[in-house]
Motif scaffolding. Structure first.
Motif, mmCIF file in Angstrom:
data_model
loop_
_atom_site.group_PDB
_atom_site.id
_atom_site.type_symbol
_atom_site.label_atom_id
_atom_site.label_comp_id
_atom_site.label_asym_id
_atom_site.label_seq_id
_atom_site.Cartn_x
_atom_site.Cartn_y
_atom_site.Cartn_z
ATOM 1 N N ASN A 123 79.267 94.112 -11.367
ATOM 2 C CA ASN A 123 78.840 93.924 -9.976
ATOM 3 C C ASN A 123 77.331 93.778 -9.873
ATOM 4 O O ASN A 123 76.829 93.214 -8.906
ATOM 5 N N TYR A 124 76.577 94.338 -10.847
ATOM 6 C CA TYR A 124 75.128 94.117 -10.865
ATOM 7 C C TYR A 124 74.797 92.638 -11.016
ATOM 8 O O TYR A 124 73.766 92.166 -10.513
ATOM 9 N N SER A 127 78.240 89.463 -7.216
ATOM 10 C CA SER A 127 78.766 90.232 -6.092
ATOM 11 C C SER A 127 80.284 90.095 -6.004
ATOM 12 O O SER A 127 80.844 89.014 -6.205
ATOM 13 N N TYR A 386 65.358 104.347 -5.300
ATOM 14 C CA TYR A 386 66.562 103.818 -4.662
ATOM 15 C C TYR A 386 67.626 103.460 -5.705
ATOM 16 O O TYR A 386 68.806 103.791 -5.557
ATOM 17 N N HIS A 387 67.210 102.790 -6.766
ATOM 18 C CA HIS A 387 68.178 102.404 -7.795
ATOM 19 C C HIS A 387 68.669 103.615 -8.594
ATOM 20 O O HIS A 387 69.791 103.589 -9.111
ATOM 21 N N ASN A 390 70.764 105.741 -5.192
ATOM 22 C CA ASN A 390 71.711 105.093 -4.289
ATOM 23 C C ASN A 390 72.543 104.015 -4.971
ATOM 24 O O ASN A 390 73.762 104.116 -5.030
ATOM 25 N N SER A 391 71.892 102.981 -5.489
ATOM 26 C CA SER A 391 72.651 101.904 -6.124
ATOM 27 C C SER A 391 73.167 102.291 -7.505
ATOM 28 O O SER A 391 74.082 101.649 -8.023
ATOM 29 N N ASN A 393 71.909 101.784 -10.276
ATOM 30 C CA ASN A 393 71.595 100.774 -11.284
ATOM 31 C C ASN A 393 70.452 101.312 -12.140
ATOM 32 O O ASN A 393 69.292 100.927 -12.005
#
Length: 426
Positions: A123-124, A127, A386-387, A390-391, A393
């Motif tokens: 998914n990285y 999409s 954030y990565h 949250n994400s 990644n």
């Protein structure tokens, strides 16, 4: 008699023409042994610090850099698929053998609970891969051959050749895809690295903004800190100590409290705007926008980082003899010339130390930009967080962190080459 005793003693400390110690060992060997013992003792004294640095600094940074290129998920989860794709032309949708291998890999991954990491990793890159892969992994146990049409009919993503190109490209133990994404680039259908559309370029803009804001904060702290340090260095000791307490006072207050205080001061209904309206300088409808933008971040961070500029400057200025300025004036220089040509060059080590501290700390700042920065005041550290949080990644976060680290090291190397000033912290 005395001469005979002295000669006998000298002969006792020589053996075959070489100097020896009292116990008969060669002097050079004894000195080397003593030097070796001294080095071992010194190493034992600093070994706790070295172990602490290794555990808390070197190893985490090494893990971060490794995470930015480590790519085990696809190669460990889809080994049969990657082997079957060796005969694929890389353009059209693969044939039945690839889908048969994919079905077998997904069955095994579903049993071993490895579908989640695989879906997230894909998914990285494209999409919708997470949902399509998760749904197919749940239903693949009831599928029978042939598999190709069943995959293609289950979701539109399986009809996209780019998905299989990504699986083939990322089916390697190491990858550069995180660095490609971190530089606002992507792989095209032919596997070439191209720039993303302008509306999708965010990371390089954040890098530029981070360095620009850090440079602005450095200049502001220097302009504000130099007079303070100069004043402290030339005041009597009791007044200088009082000013030193005022400079150090922010360290006794939580960073979160100081940042929250700036929110109270800078917001449109805050103390600064309300005072300007009360004084008639501003209309109530034209209040300044000092919050949730770059201005608020620079103001708050300048206040927070000001002591890191004042303290190195003060430590250097305190060692400059006042007689140098008096000697320059006695030789015909006016006050400004004596200050600029004699005094300021001697403060360069303090300026360098304070500048390096402020710049490096501000580059990695997170809390203050997150609270008062808003959209235009965010820095690259906020995107890294954030990565990470949250994400999830972590590979991209590690790539961004590594790029930030390398950038700082390059700037420090350039500073050392161009300026060449000794950095003194005390």
């Amino acid at each position: 008699m005395q001469q005979s005793a002295s000669a006998s003693s000298s002969d006792d400390h020589r053996r075959d023409g070489k100097l020896v110690t009292a116990d008969g060992r060669p002097l050079q060997a004894s000195l080397r042994s003593a030097e070796r013992r001294r080095k071992i003792i010194a190493f034992l004294f600093v070994s706790p610090l070295l172990a602490f640095l290794l555990i808390s600094f070197v190893i985490p940074i090494g893990q971060m850099m490794w995470r930015s290129v480590d790519n085990p998920t696809i190669i460990n989860t889809l080994p049969r698929t990657l082997e079957a794709m060796q005969e694929w032309d890389g353009q059209n949708i693969p044939d039945e053998p690839v889908f048969a291998a994919l079905a077998e890999d997904l069955r095994e991954a579903q049993q071993n609970r490895r579908v989640g990491p695989l879906a997230v990793r894909l998914n990285y890159e494209i999409s919708g891969a997470r949902g399509a892969l998760s749904r197919k992994a749940r239903s693949v146990a009831t599928m029978d051959a042939p598999y190709r049409e069943q995959f293609l009919e289950s979701d539109r993503l399986w009809q996209n050749p780019r998905l299989y190109q990504i699986i083939q490209r990322e089916g390697r133990p190491l990858t550069l895809s995180y660095y490609v994404a971190a530089t606002d680039r992507a792989y095209d259908a032919d596997g070439n690295i191209v720039r993303r559309p302008e509306q999708q370029r965010i990371y390089m803009t954040l890098f530029g903004r981070t360095f620009a804001m850090s440079a602005a904060i450095l200049v502001l702290t220097l302009l504000l800190g130099f007079p303070i340090a100069f004043w402290m260095a030339h005041l009597p000791m009791r007044y200088a100590n009082l000013l030193m307490i005022m400079v150090l006072l922010p360290f006794w207050t939580s960073l979160l409290v100081r940042t929250t205080s700036w929110i109270v001061l800078l917001q449109q209904q805050g103390v600064i705007n309300s005072s300007l309206v009360a004084l008639g300088i501003l209309d109530s409808g034209n209040r300044l926008s000092l919050m949730y933008n770059m201005t608020g971040t620079i103001i708050a961070m300048t206040h927070i980082l000001l002591p890191f500029m004042v303290l190195p400057l003060y430590s250097v200025m305190k060692t400059i003899p006042p007689s140098y300025m008096r000697a320059a004036r006695s030789l015909g220089a006016n006050n400004w010339t004596a200050f600029w040509r004699v005094y300021v060059p001697q403060t360069v080590p303090g300026i360098g130390a304070g500048g390096v501290l402020v710049f490096i700390i501000s580059i990695g700042y997170y809390i203050t930009p997150a609270l008062v920065g808003g959209q235009s005041g965010r820095m690259i550290s906020n995107m890294i967080a954030y990565h990470m949080q949250n994400s999830l990644n972590w590979g991209l976060a590690a790539a961004l962190g590594t790029m930030l680290l390398v950038s700082v090291l390059i700037l420090y190397w350039a500073y050392n080459k161009l300026v060449g000033a000794d950095i003194k912290l005390g």
